[in-house]
Scaffold this active site. Structure first.
Site, PDB file in Angstrom:
ATOM      1  N   GLY A 120       2.873  -1.131   4.271  1.00 42.90           N
ATOM      2  CA  GLY A 120       2.802   0.227   3.745  1.00 42.90           C
ATOM      3  C   GLY A 120       4.218   0.716   3.467  1.00 42.90           C
TER       4      GLY A 120
ATOM      5  CG  ASN B 275      -1.736   1.207   1.409  1.00 44.51           C
ATOM      6  OD1 ASN B 275      -1.835   2.022   0.490  1.00 44.51           O
ATOM      7  ND2 ASN B 275      -2.351   1.362   2.576  1.00 44.51           N
ATOM      8  CD1 TRP B 276       3.734   1.407  -2.818  1.00 42.49           C
ATOM      9  CD2 TRP B 276       3.473   2.473  -4.776  1.00 42.49           C
ATOM     10  NE1 TRP B 276       4.525   0.781  -3.743  1.00 42.49           N
ATOM     11  CE2 TRP B 276       4.386   1.405  -4.954  1.00 42.49           C
ATOM     12  CE3 TRP B 276       3.141   3.269  -5.875  1.00 42.49           C
ATOM     13  CZ2 TRP B 276       4.978   1.140  -6.192  1.00 42.49           C
ATOM     14  CZ3 TRP B 276       3.743   2.999  -7.101  1.00 42.49           C
ATOM     15  CH2 TRP B 276       4.643   1.945  -7.256  1.00 42.49           C
ATOM     16  CE  LYS B 277      -0.129   3.167   4.906  1.00 39.53           C
ATOM     17  NZ  LYS B 277       0.017   3.297   6.348  1.00 39.53           N
TER      18      LYS B 277
ATOM     19  CG  HIS C 136      -5.866   1.950   5.364  1.00 39.28           C
ATOM     20  ND1 HIS C 136      -5.388   2.834   6.300  1.00 39.28           N
ATOM     21  CD2 HIS C 136      -4.871   1.055   5.150  1.00 39.28           C
ATOM     22  CE1 HIS C 136      -4.157   2.494   6.623  1.00 39.28           C
ATOM     23  NE2 HIS C 136      -3.814   1.421   5.945  1.00 39.28           N
TER      24      HIS C 136
ATOM     25  N   GLY D 101       2.339   2.158  10.779  1.00 40.13           N
ATOM     26  CA  GLY D 101       3.323   3.224  10.608  1.00 40.13           C
ATOM     27  C   GLY D 101       4.131   3.520  11.855  1.00 40.13           C
TER      28      GLY D 101
ATOM     29  CD  GLU E 237      -2.892   5.447   6.875  1.00 40.34           C
ATOM     30  OE1 GLU E 237      -2.951   5.476   5.636  1.00 40.34           O
ATOM     31  OE2 GLU E 237      -1.926   4.953   7.499  1.00 40.34           O
TER      32      GLU E 237
ATOM     33  CB  SER F 284       5.133  -2.030  11.837  1.00 42.64           C
ATOM     34  OG  SER F 284       4.741  -0.693  12.115  1.00 42.64           O
TER      35      SER F 284
ATOM     36  CD  GLU G  31      -3.819  -2.430   7.465  1.00 45.83           C
ATOM     37  OE1 GLU G  31      -2.724  -2.716   6.989  1.00 45.83           O
ATOM     38  OE2 GLU G  31      -4.389  -1.363   7.255  1.00 45.83           O
TER      39      GLU G  31
HETATM   40  P1  PGA Z   1       2.820   0.297   7.588  1.00 45.07           P
HETATM   41  O1  PGA Z   1       1.363   0.495   7.004  1.00 45.07           O
HETATM   42  O2  PGA Z   1       3.373  -0.984   7.005  1.00 45.07           O
HETATM   43  O3  PGA Z   1       3.604   1.495   7.112  1.00 45.07           O
HETATM   44  O4  PGA Z   1       2.700   0.198   9.057  1.00 45.07           O
HETATM   45  C1  PGA Z   1       0.483  -0.581   6.889  1.00 45.07           C
HETATM   46  C2  PGA Z   1      -0.861  -0.122   6.374  1.00 45.07           C
HETATM   47  O5  PGA Z   1      -1.362   0.899   6.870  1.00 45.07           O
HETATM   48  O6  PGA Z   1      -1.420  -0.726   5.459  1.00 45.07           O
END
Ligand code: PGA
Length: 225
Positions: free
Chosen positions: A206, A7-9, A99, A154, A101, A185, A148
């Site tokens: 991510g 997931n490049w966000k 997600h 993150g 976020e 993570s 998640e």
């Molecule tokens: P992260 O993000 O690997 O940077 O913790 C994971 C995600 O939010 O999909």
């Protein structure tokens, strides 16, 4: 079969997308085009890079699939700024929905997310439905759920593989989804622990998906069956 879904966000510009696929394909060639038989590798770029990403996958013949990071709950029409399932399905097979976020910064609710799942399936897309814990509602028609935990996203503090596995098992036992992956993570160092825990069918990295070298390390550290 295990999933690795990058997931490049909200990251990268055009040149960085080009360089990611260029670098990734160099290693792919060097390794004599491995087939990833036991892996489903998916990249979720921002919407605007889906067409370019698809071109690079074709150009380098990479066995990678694409996913979008979100989808409109509406069909096409007068919904300024929205990206529909119909648009996404020209480029991608998967779509992340819910997600944390999106839930946190864009106030997405369970009922909105249900609409999004409906639009995804109506457009022939496979939803990857993200949940922060085992008790979060998962709409019908979702096959793949992504556990998640918010504290792990993150932060560099991944969940304990055993507790993530317990959530995966509980989601499967209650028949809320038949495939459950873990995100938060994930790194080349811990990926194997999650993928060998028993009930975890994949990972959703991510940060560790942004660099093609690190992403390759994760692929190479994934168990072979
Ligand atoms: P992260 O993000 O690997 O940077 O913790 C994971 C995600 O939010 O999909």
């Amino acid at each position: 079969m295990k999933y690795i879904i990058g997931n490049w966000k909200s990251n990268k510009n055009n040149a960085e997308v080009e360089s990611w696929f260029g670098e990734f394909s160099k290693t792919y060639e060097k390794l004599n085009r491995p087939r990833f038989d036991n892996l489903q590798i998916i990249i979720c770029p921002p919407f605007v890079y889906l067409p370019e990403s698809k071109k690079y996958l074709e150009k380098f013949s990479l066995p990678i699939y694409l996913g979008a990071q979100d989808i409109s709950p509406f069909p096409q029409g007068a919904y300024t700024g929205e990206i529909t399932g119909k648009m996404i399905s020209d480029y991608a097979e998967y779509v992340l929905i819910g997600h944390s976020e999106r839930r946190k910064y864009f106030s997405e609710t369970d009922s909105l997310l249900r609409e999004k799942v409906n639009m995804a399936t109506a457009s022939g897309l496979k939803p990857v439905f993200c949940i922060p814990d085992k008790d979060t509602e998962i709409p019908e028609n979702v096959t793949i759920a992504a556990y998640e935990p918010v504290f792990a996203i993150g932060t560099g503090q991944a969940d304990n593989p055993q507790s993530a596995n317990n959530v995966a098992k509980s989601v499967k036992d209650t028949r809320k989804a038949s495939v459950v992956i873990y995100g938060g993570s994930v790194t080349p160092e811990n990926i194997r622990q999650f993928l060998t825990a028993g009930d975890i069918d994949g990972v959703l990295p991510g940060k560790a998906s942004l660099d093609p070298v690190v992403f390759w390390e994760m692929i190479r550290n994934a168990p072979l069956s």
